[in-house]
Design a protein around this motif. Structure first.
Motif, PDB file in Angstrom:
ATOM      1  N   GLU A 117       0.840  -1.193   0.000  1.00 44.38           N
ATOM      2  CA  GLU A 117       0.000   0.000   0.000  1.00 44.38           C
ATOM      3  C   GLU A 117       0.876   1.244   0.000  1.00 44.38           C
ATOM      4  O   GLU A 117       1.751   1.398   0.850  1.00 44.38           O
ATOM      5  CB  GLU A 117      -0.922   0.023   1.227  1.00 44.38           C
ATOM      6  CG  GLU A 117      -2.074  -0.952   1.154  1.00 44.38           C
ATOM      7  CD  GLU A 117      -3.049  -0.773   2.309  1.00 44.38           C
ATOM      8  OE1 GLU A 117      -2.670  -0.104   3.301  1.00 44.38           O
ATOM      9  OE2 GLU A 117      -4.172  -1.300   2.227  1.00 44.38           O
ATOM     10  N   HIS A 119       0.425   5.370   0.126  1.00 46.54           N
ATOM     11  CA  HIS A 119      -0.566   6.384   0.448  1.00 46.54           C
ATOM     12  C   HIS A 119      -0.384   7.620  -0.423  1.00 46.54           C
ATOM     13  O   HIS A 119       0.739   7.989  -0.775  1.00 46.54           O
ATOM     14  CB  HIS A 119      -0.462   6.780   1.925  1.00 46.54           C
ATOM     15  CG  HIS A 119      -0.845   5.685   2.868  1.00 46.54           C
ATOM     16  ND1 HIS A 119      -1.763   5.844   3.877  1.00 46.54           N
ATOM     17  CD2 HIS A 119      -0.441   4.397   2.962  1.00 46.54           C
ATOM     18  CE1 HIS A 119      -1.905   4.721   4.551  1.00 46.54           C
ATOM     19  NE2 HIS A 119      -1.096   3.817   4.014  1.00 46.54           N
ATOM     20  N   LYS A 125      -5.300   5.230  -0.751  1.00 46.64           N
ATOM     21  CA  LYS A 125      -4.231   4.245  -0.854  1.00 46.64           C
ATOM     22  C   LYS A 125      -4.218   3.625  -2.244  1.00 46.64           C
ATOM     23  O   LYS A 125      -5.263   3.360  -2.827  1.00 46.64           O
ATOM     24  CB  LYS A 125      -4.415   3.147   0.200  1.00 46.64           C
ATOM     25  CG  LYS A 125      -4.457   3.655   1.632  1.00 46.64           C
ATOM     26  CD  LYS A 125      -4.783   2.537   2.597  1.00 46.64           C
ATOM     27  CE  LYS A 125      -4.949   3.063   4.021  1.00 46.64           C
ATOM     28  NZ  LYS A 125      -5.336   1.983   4.964  1.00 46.64           N
ATOM     29  N   GLU A 164       2.814   8.461  10.972  1.00 43.76           N
ATOM     30  CA  GLU A 164       1.583   9.168  11.321  1.00 43.76           C
ATOM     31  C   GLU A 164       1.535   9.418  12.816  1.00 43.76           C
ATOM     32  O   GLU A 164       1.879   8.561  13.625  1.00 43.76           O
ATOM     33  CB  GLU A 164       0.355   8.349  10.902  1.00 43.76           C
ATOM     34  CG  GLU A 164       0.176   8.208   9.400  1.00 43.76           C
ATOM     35  CD  GLU A 164      -0.325   9.481   8.742  1.00 43.76           C
ATOM     36  OE1 GLU A 164      -0.704  10.427   9.470  1.00 43.76           O
ATOM     37  OE2 GLU A 164      -0.318   9.542   7.500  1.00 43.76           O
ATOM     38  N   HIS A 195       4.153   4.630   7.075  1.00 44.78           N
ATOM     39  CA  HIS A 195       3.585   4.431   5.746  1.00 44.78           C
ATOM     40  C   HIS A 195       4.551   4.951   4.688  1.00 44.78           C
ATOM     41  O   HIS A 195       5.416   5.785   4.964  1.00 44.78           O
ATOM     42  CB  HIS A 195       2.251   5.182   5.584  1.00 44.78           C
ATOM     43  CG  HIS A 195       1.234   4.881   6.636  1.00 44.78           C
ATOM     44  ND1 HIS A 195       0.736   3.620   6.850  1.00 44.78           N
ATOM     45  CD2 HIS A 195       0.623   5.692   7.534  1.00 44.78           C
ATOM     46  CE1 HIS A 195      -0.147   3.659   7.840  1.00 44.78           C
ATOM     47  NE2 HIS A 195      -0.224   4.909   8.276  1.00 44.78           N
TER      48      HIS A 195
END
Length: 452
Positions: A117, A119, A125, A164, A195
């Motif tokens: 994934e 972002h 995503k 995050e 991420h």
């Protein structure tokens, strides 16, 4: 004259059973043995010749004494620094593929098809099918293909590792480089807060026009601009906010971006609060990078607030230093995953004619700040040479245009973030771990404010 001191990767070598750990920003990247490093040296020597490759610590017939272990550690540290600082060797596929293979072997992740994934700035995503052994540019190309982003716009974007935080805040850890495998880098952290994010990688907003000519590029740039405004990275007053909201409701994305381009801190990366010694020691500061400068928002000890900026073209040199806190004469040991490293970015700045002054920033994001400065210099060099940041597909892979390859821009910081070569050994002394100070020397002739 513009002189740029490149930070060498933070290679600090510690030994255990002849093994060494390479940490990137305090996080384990890979573990290698002396014989593997020797094999790398022999391969590079074969490809580039003895006159190019730095000296390598020799083999020893007998068991090493503690003093000899420390000597070899220091020699390996200097070797890795010299290797990575060389524009040819440090950017070579031989060197980078060695680090990628070692990373995969250390994390014990087999080569197989997986989904990753990535972002986007608006929280969406993109799931891409890749191999665990795919390097950064492979993954970037897969994302671009999935989004239908044209080949000639791929060079405008990069992949970043972020963490995050609360209330939608995020910390930029680093820009992913070609020496690492994105899937391995993010999964080995074992933390869902990390991420991989796709974001534009250039600083000059004039390039926005190229990106906005394409529908996908426009949407990516629009999403990033909206996100930066919502985070408070771009300063907006009430009247400007009302205008932006009106354009947003009309779906006028280009006009939205053009208005945002006039706002303060458009296109900047904002870092977490940290400490600086300017204008005096112990000041709290929020640093932002953009528009070929570092912007400071400083809180003085008397609680007075001050703002200022430091142009990259007035920085004579900069360096990143790292150290590990020492308690009771003994350095805190590094675990196999995380190492508590204190990072500082220091730059020598031309405050006025004939007056240079060092400014220091203490921040876990010091390496990312340094990478930002380096990429600003790279972009200015490309622009000065008449080159392009576009990329083109060649035999199935992405390559930069010949005009950009001709730019003598040292690849060090854009290729490798803070790196420490560490081993696990109870015999390491405090001197093994603290006070690592790394310098490099590169000069860019004839670049100054008037030239740029």
């Amino acid at each position: 004259m513009f002189l740029k001191c490149l930070q060498s990767p933070n290679f600090s070598v510690y030994t255990c059973l002849q093994a060494y750990n390479i940490h990137v920003n305090g996080v384990l990247h890979c573990r290698v043995r002396y014989s593997q490093l020797l094999g790398l040296h022999e391969q590079i020597k074969k490809e580039y010749g003895n006159n190019v490759v730095p000296a390598f610590p020799p083999k020893k017939i007998f068991t090493l004494t503690p003093a000899e272990v420390e000597q070899r550690r220091e020699q390996l540290e200097k070797y890795m620094q010299a290797l990575r600082q060389d524009p040819l060797l440090g950017a070579s596929e031989t060197f980078n593929s060695f680090l990628r293979k070692a990373q995969q072997e250390t994390q014990q992740i087999p080569t197989e098809e997986v989904q990753l994934e990535v972002h986007l700035s608006n929280g969406q995503k993109v799931t891409v099918n890749i191999l665990t052994s795919d390097q950064t540019e492979d993954v970037l190309e897969a994302v671009a293909t999935k989004l239908d982003l044209p080949d000639d716009l791929v060079g405008y974007f990069s992949l970043f590792l972020i963490q995050e935080g609360e209330h939608g805040n995020c910390t930029f850890v680093r820009k992913l480089q070609e020496f690492e495998l994105p899937f391995v880098s993010v999964t080995s952290l074992h933390n869902p807060d990390y991420h991989i994010v796709l974001r534009k990688s250039y600083w000059d907003s004039a390039y926005d026009s190229d990106v906005m000519e394409n529908r996908v590029g426009l949407n990516l740039l629009y999403a990033q601009t909206v996100s930066d405004i919502e985070r408070g990275w771009i300063l907006v007053n009430k009247d400007q906010h009302r205008q932006l909201k009106s354009l947003q409701e009309k779906g006028s994305k280009k006009e939205f971006i053009r208005l945002a381009q006039t706002l303060k801190y458009f296109g900047y990366i904002k870092f977490d609060p940290c400490i600086t010694d300017f204008p005096e020691k112990g000041c709290h500061v929020i640093v932002s990078a953009g528009n070929n400068e570092l912007s400071f928002h400083v809180k003085l000890p008397n609680n007075q607030m001050k703002e200022g900026s430091f142009k990259v073209t007035r920085m004579r040199c900069w360096r990143v230093t790292s150290s590990v806190p020492v308690a009771n004469g003994t350095a805190n040991p590094c675990s196999s995953i995380k190492c508590d490293v204190k990072l500082e970015l220091a730059f020598e700045y031309l405050m006025s004619k004939d007056r240079l002054q060092w400014v220091t920033i203490t921040s876990p994001q010091a390496i990312m700040m340094s990478i930002c400065l380096q990429s600003m210099v790279d972009e200015l060099m490309v622009k000065k040479s008449g080159g392009s940041i576009k990329k083109r597909r060649l035999n199935g892979s992405i390559h930069r245009s010949n005009s950009q390859q001709a730019v003598k821009s040292p690849p060090l910081l854009t290729k490798l973030s803070s790196v420490s070569l560490r081993g696990i050994s109870a015999s390491n002394s405090a001197n093994d771990l603290s006070g690592n100070d790394f310098h490099g020397n590169y000069a860019f002739e004839g670049i100054g404010d008037d030239d740029l």
